[in-house]
Design a protein around this motif. Sequence first.
Motif, short mmCIF file in Angstrom:
data_model
loop_
_atom_site.label_atom_id
_atom_site.label_comp_id
_atom_site.label_asym_id
_atom_site.label_seq_id
_atom_site.Cartn_x
_atom_site.Cartn_y
_atom_site.Cartn_z
N TYR A 146 -4.88 8.83 -12.74
CA TYR A 146 -3.84 7.91 -12.28
C TYR A 146 -4.48 6.56 -11.96
CZ TYR A 146 -0.69 11.88 -11.24
OH TYR A 146 0.11 12.99 -11.31
N GLN A 171 -3.72 3.35 -9.41
CA GLN A 171 -2.90 2.97 -8.26
C GLN A 171 -3.26 1.56 -7.82
OE1 GLN A 171 -3.42 5.12 -4.55
NE2 GLN A 171 -1.27 4.81 -4.00
N GLN A 221 1.42 0.45 -4.13
CA GLN A 221 2.25 1.09 -5.14
C GLN A 221 1.95 2.58 -5.22
OE1 GLN A 221 2.16 -0.83 -8.97
NE2 GLN A 221 2.19 -2.89 -8.09
N ALA A 222 2.85 3.31 -5.82
CA ALA A 222 2.63 4.72 -6.08
C ALA A 222 1.62 4.87 -7.23
CB ALA A 222 3.94 5.40 -6.43
N PRO A 223 0.94 5.99 -7.29
CA PRO A 223 0.06 6.24 -8.44
C PRO A 223 0.85 6.28 -9.74
CG PRO A 223 -0.38 7.79 -6.66
CD PRO A 223 0.87 7.07 -6.30
#
Lengths: 115, 114
Positions: free
Chosen positions: A35, A37, A41-43
């Motif tokens: 991921y 990130q 923010q969200a992953p």
Amino acid sequence: DAMVIQNPRYQVTQFGKPVTLSCSQTLNHNVMYWYQQKSSQAPKLLFHYYDKDFNNEADTPDNFQSRRPNTSFCFLDIRSPGLGDAAMYLCATSLRTGTGSYEQYFGPGTRLTVT
Amino acid sequence: AQSVTQLDSQVPVFEEAPVELRCNYSSSVSVYLFWYVQYPNQGLQLLLKYLSGSTLVKGINGFEAEFNKSQTSFHLRKPSVHISDTAEYFCAVLAIQGAQKLVFGQGTRLTINP
């Protein structure tokens, strides 16, 4: 303790200079994820391996590649980092069985700085 | 496809006060539900999960969450918070069938004030 390990925790690279981030796991999980990130923010899922099968997300730039030489290790290669690639990179694992997969276990992340 | 909405981007709370972080989801298929916590410069740590069974699930650090299928919600609660609970909290869903990808909410920053 079984865990997900990421090295290094902090990585500084120069604009355009290839960089590799590594992830290892002792959970013997068959799925490994990468991921990205960015701050607050969200992953965002880049890709994942289910065993040796590589699954790329449609919007992952070609600049990002991955390798999984064995069950325990997975690498994220950024071929030509740009300033916009500065972020936290998270590795995660999960166990997928015939009935599906469940929670993902995350490593501590690698903070990438591009100068 | 699934989507997750965390209704509050920031929640400031005084120490020892109760807190609720709200999460609503949308999905055309059955899902598993998760709450993760992220401390500064750390990865995500699983707080709790709902897979099946009792709709009230208890997690680590004194947190609990209740799955409400009719309201498609999975709110996180703690009766008395500590300074150490200051972190980012992510709600996430995973479709039981299909793409098997975690879908995250935008996150809620919980700040505990003394």
